[in-house]
Write a protein that holds these residues in place. Structure first.
Motif, PDB file in Angstrom:
ATOM      1  N   CYS A  67      31.661  29.050  44.401  1.00  0.00           N
ATOM      2  CA  CYS A  67      31.920  29.348  43.283  1.00  0.00           C
ATOM      3  C   CYS A  67      32.374  30.741  43.275  1.00  0.00           C
ATOM      4  O   CYS A  67      33.177  31.388  42.387  1.00  0.00           O
ATOM      5  CB  CYS A  67      31.015  29.017  42.347  1.00  0.00           C
ATOM      6  SG  CYS A  67      30.520  27.054  42.298  1.00  0.00           S
ATOM      7  N   CYS A  68      31.504  31.542  44.044  1.00  0.00           N
ATOM      8  CA  CYS A  68      31.655  32.983  43.614  1.00  0.00           C
ATOM      9  C   CYS A  68      33.041  33.346  44.300  1.00  0.00           C
ATOM     10  O   CYS A  68      33.857  34.381  44.124  1.00  0.00           O
ATOM     11  CB  CYS A  68      30.596  33.840  44.834  1.00  0.00           C
ATOM     12  SG  CYS A  68      28.857  33.543  44.030  1.00  0.00           S
ATOM     13  N   VAL A  69      33.532  32.563  45.407  1.00  0.00           N
ATOM     14  CA  VAL A  69      34.851  33.001  45.908  1.00  0.00           C
ATOM     15  C   VAL A  69      36.127  32.547  45.007  1.00  0.00           C
ATOM     16  O   VAL A  69      36.869  33.293  44.815  1.00  0.00           O
ATOM     17  CB  VAL A  69      35.118  32.273  47.413  1.00  0.00           C
ATOM     18  CG1 VAL A  69      36.408  32.400  48.024  1.00  0.00           C
ATOM     19  CG2 VAL A  69      34.181  32.634  48.543  1.00  0.00           C
ATOM     20  N   ALA A  70      35.709  31.573  44.440  1.00  0.00           N
ATOM     21  CA  ALA A  70      36.613  31.043  43.279  1.00  0.00           C
ATOM     22  C   ALA A  70      36.890  31.965  42.474  1.00  0.00           C
ATOM     23  O   ALA A  70      37.961  32.382  41.837  1.00  0.00           O
ATOM     24  CB  ALA A  70      36.366  29.765  42.676  1.00  0.00           C
ATOM     25  N   GLU A  71      35.753  32.735  41.781  1.00  0.00           N
ATOM     26  CA  GLU A  71      35.781  33.761  40.732  1.00  0.00           C
ATOM     27  C   GLU A  71      36.325  34.799  41.294  1.00  0.00           C
ATOM     28  O   GLU A  71      37.254  35.512  40.580  1.00  0.00           O
ATOM     29  CB  GLU A  71      34.566  33.953  40.310  1.00  0.00           C
ATOM     30  CG  GLU A  71      34.346  35.061  39.167  1.00  0.00           C
ATOM     31  CD  GLU A  71      34.959  34.973  38.091  1.00  0.00           C
ATOM     32  OE1 GLU A  71      35.455  35.872  37.392  1.00  0.00           O
ATOM     33  OE2 GLU A  71      35.655  33.836  37.487  1.00  0.00           O
ATOM     34  N   ALA A  72      36.128  35.113  42.671  1.00  0.00           N
ATOM     35  CA  ALA A  72      36.777  36.435  43.132  1.00  0.00           C
ATOM     36  C   ALA A  72      38.330  36.337  43.282  1.00  0.00           C
ATOM     37  O   ALA A  72      39.128  37.244  42.984  1.00  0.00           O
ATOM     38  CB  ALA A  72      36.474  36.599  44.405  1.00  0.00           C
ATOM     39  N   ILE A  73      38.822  34.980  43.649  1.00  0.00           N
ATOM     40  CA  ILE A  73      40.432  34.788  43.668  1.00  0.00           C
ATOM     41  C   ILE A  73      40.892  34.983  42.221  1.00  0.00           C
ATOM     42  O   ILE A  73      41.805  35.583  42.200  1.00  0.00           O
ATOM     43  CB  ILE A  73      40.521  33.296  44.253  1.00  0.00           C
ATOM     44  CG1 ILE A  73      40.104  33.228  45.560  1.00  0.00           C
ATOM     45  CG2 ILE A  73      41.886  32.980  43.951  1.00  0.00           C
ATOM     46  CD1 ILE A  73      39.894  31.928  46.159  1.00  0.00           C
ATOM     47  N   ARG A  74      40.116  34.250  41.352  1.00  0.00           N
ATOM     48  CA  ARG A  74      40.698  34.454  39.977  1.00  0.00           C
ATOM     49  C   ARG A  74      40.708  35.960  39.503  1.00  0.00           C
ATOM     50  O   ARG A  74      41.964  36.441  38.789  1.00  0.00           O
ATOM     51  CB  ARG A  74      39.585  33.748  38.977  1.00  0.00           C
ATOM     52  CG  ARG A  74      40.217  33.483  37.456  1.00  0.00           C
ATOM     53  CD  ARG A  74      39.181  33.164  36.437  1.00  0.00           C
ATOM     54  NE  ARG A  74      38.178  34.485  36.235  1.00  0.00           N
ATOM     55  CZ  ARG A  74      38.415  35.477  35.531  1.00  0.00           C
ATOM     56  NH1 ARG A  74      39.622  35.708  34.871  1.00  0.00           N
ATOM     57  NH2 ARG A  74      37.488  36.503  35.363  1.00  0.00           N
ATOM     58  N   GLN A  75      39.779  36.602  39.675  1.00  0.00           N
ATOM     59  CA  GLN A  75      39.660  38.229  39.334  1.00  0.00           C
ATOM     60  C   GLN A  75      40.696  38.955  40.096  1.00  0.00           C
ATOM     61  O   GLN A  75      41.600  39.766  39.429  1.00  0.00           O
ATOM     62  CB  GLN A  75      38.357  38.750  39.473  1.00  0.00           C
ATOM     63  CG  GLN A  75      37.311  38.424  38.677  1.00  0.00           C
ATOM     64  CD  GLN A  75      35.936  38.843  39.164  1.00  0.00           C
ATOM     65  OE1 GLN A  75      35.908  39.742  39.972  1.00  0.00           O
ATOM     66  NE2 GLN A  75      34.841  38.783  38.486  1.00  0.00           N
ATOM     67  N   GLN A  76      41.139  38.462  41.251  1.00  0.00           N
ATOM     68  CA  GLN A  76      41.996  39.141  42.023  1.00  0.00           C
ATOM     69  C   GLN A  76      43.524  38.987  41.534  1.00  0.00           C
ATOM     70  O   GLN A  76      44.102  39.734  41.509  1.00  0.00           O
ATOM     71  CB  GLN A  76      41.999  38.793  43.543  1.00  0.00           C
ATOM     72  CG  GLN A  76      42.955  39.551  44.610  1.00  0.00           C
ATOM     73  CD  GLN A  76      42.686  38.763  45.904  1.00  0.00           C
ATOM     74  OE1 GLN A  76      43.104  37.546  46.244  1.00  0.00           O
ATOM     75  NE2 GLN A  76      42.092  39.614  47.007  1.00  0.00           N
ATOM     76  N   LEU A  77      43.650  37.680  41.199  1.00  0.00           N
ATOM     77  CA  LEU A  77      45.175  37.135  40.711  1.00  0.00           C
ATOM     78  C   LEU A  77      45.498  37.747  39.465  1.00  0.00           C
ATOM     79  O   LEU A  77      46.582  38.353  39.093  1.00  0.00           O
ATOM     80  CB  LEU A  77      45.288  35.924  40.743  1.00  0.00           C
ATOM     81  CG  LEU A  77      45.151  35.001  42.052  1.00  0.00           C
ATOM     82  CD1 LEU A  77      45.003  33.542  41.685  1.00  0.00           C
ATOM     83  CD2 LEU A  77      46.358  35.205  42.751  1.00  0.00           C
ATOM     84  N   VAL A  78      44.530  37.811  38.476  1.00  0.00           N
ATOM     85  CA  VAL A  78      44.511  38.560  37.074  1.00  0.00           C
ATOM     86  C   VAL A  78      44.834  40.095  37.161  1.00  0.00           C
ATOM     87  O   VAL A  78      45.605  40.495  36.569  1.00  0.00           O
ATOM     88  CB  VAL A  78      43.225  38.083  36.092  1.00  0.00           C
ATOM     89  CG1 VAL A  78      43.368  39.099  35.072  1.00  0.00           C
ATOM     90  CG2 VAL A  78      43.397  36.670  35.899  1.00  0.00           C
TER      91      VAL A  78
END
Length: 358
Positions: free
Chosen positions: A18-29
């Protein structure tokens, strides 16, 4: 990057995915604020009335029967034909119109690939492997790109038949608050941080704390995650130690620490690297932790207690007060970070547009 809708699929099998998923979201945005990025817990999505029970059972198994978990993990392969058909139907509404699906958990990749094969062959499926080791369950036909944390992972995938052009080495993504290294400040005591991940799994914790608490030159903080029983036990048993339950400020605690004592989870390892916090790894016992621990040792960013011994707390104290060795570990972490800064996941997405790679 042109405007598109993206979904990041994950699962709470340990909080690292889940932490990696949120990191990807932040990175893309951050790269493009017009992108629509949604993180979805696929287990909750598929089993709205049973997700909590599935996760509780998983936590109990990891905590009390790690051997059984490792055996099940070895047998984890592709979902069977019946499951593929059922999942493909269930995911219609979730993925309708979505151009890119990103996965941070093997089962999510398998289920997304089943949907893709049946309904949307043109949909892109990108898998972020959240450990250094690439177990067979991560390898899913229909995956367009694999994003991996290290060259070692890339080589392992290539040995298993994945072409080099389908693998992008970028480090395991971390959330934005981990992207800032600690400032050098004078502290009256050496700061040691103990963490057991989201499940609060800390092997040898009592043996460690009983020794560390008596050392006047160190201050110890323990983060127990969602393990409430451990939180209350440690607060009552060790009054000189700071005990923290689940917190959104892990990055701050990590930056303040001179040494992080923890398990070798993939997300935690890379969060420590970005925070430039040297590692002492308590004996690995889950299958995916072994490759992470080897990576830590080989890149000289920490020490690993491969076996449970009575000298672990003394070894922690020796390392925590070895200023030169800790400095060297920090320098190796900086080198790793520089190698990842040269990569760009967004560019890899763009390069993959119009290609069909399986």
């Amino acid at each position: 990057m042109k405007q598109r809708e993206m979904i990041v699929l994950t699962g709470r099998f340990g909080m690292g995915h889940c932490c990696v998923a949120e990191a990807i979201r932040q990175q893309l945005v951050k790269m493009d604020s017009s992108i629509s990025v949604r993180v979805v817990d696929l287990i909750d999505e598929l089993f709205p009335n049973g997700g909590s029970m599935i996760y509780r059972s998983f936590a109990q198994m990891v905590n009390y029967c790690p051997g059984i978990y490792n055996q099940l993990n070895k047998m984890a392969g592709k979902c069977n034909t019946f499951m593929q058909v059922w999942v493909a139907e269930k995911m219609k509404q979730l993925l309708d119109g979505v151009e890119i699906v990103v996965s941070t958990f093997p089962m999510c990749s398998q289920f997304a690939a089943a949907y893709k094969q049946k309904y949307r062959p043109s949909m892109k499926l990108y898998t972020y492997i959240t450990d250094v080791g690439a177990q067979d369950e991560w390898i899913v036909s229909g995956t367009d790109l694999y994003f991996v944390g290290a060259e070692e992972t890339k080589l392992e995938l290539m040995v298993k038949g994945i072409p080099a052009q389908s693998i992008h080495v970028c480090g395991i993504p971390v959330r934005q608050d981990f992207l800032y290294a600690a400032q050098e400040i004078h502290k009256p005591q050496t700061e040691i941080l103990l963490m057991g991940g989201g499940l609060g799994l800390l092997p040898s914790v009592d043996a460690c704390l009983s020794v560390l608490e008596q050392c006047k030159t160190v201050h110890v903080t323990v983060i127990t995650g969602k393990n409430q029983a451990l939180y209350h036990k440690l607060r009552a048993q060790y009054p000189k130690i700071t005990v923290v339950g689940y917190t959104e400020h892990v990055a701050q605690y990590m930056r303040q620490a001179d040494l992080l004592v923890t398990k070798s989870g993939g997300a935690t390892t890379f969060e420590a690297i970005h925070s430039e916090t040297p590692l002492y790894i308590l004996q690995p016992f889950l299958m995916q932790e072994f490759a992470n621990a080897q990576f830590i040792e080989q890149h000289q960013i920490g020490c690993v207690a491969w076996k449970k011994t009575q000298t672990i707390p003394q070894n922690i104290l020796v390392l925590a007060q070895d200023v030169q060795r800790l400095h060297a570990m920090k320098q190796h972490m900086k080198q790793l970070k520089r190698s990842w800064e040269e990569t760009c996941p967004a560019a890899a997405y763009e390069e993959n547009e119009g290609q069909a790679v399986s």
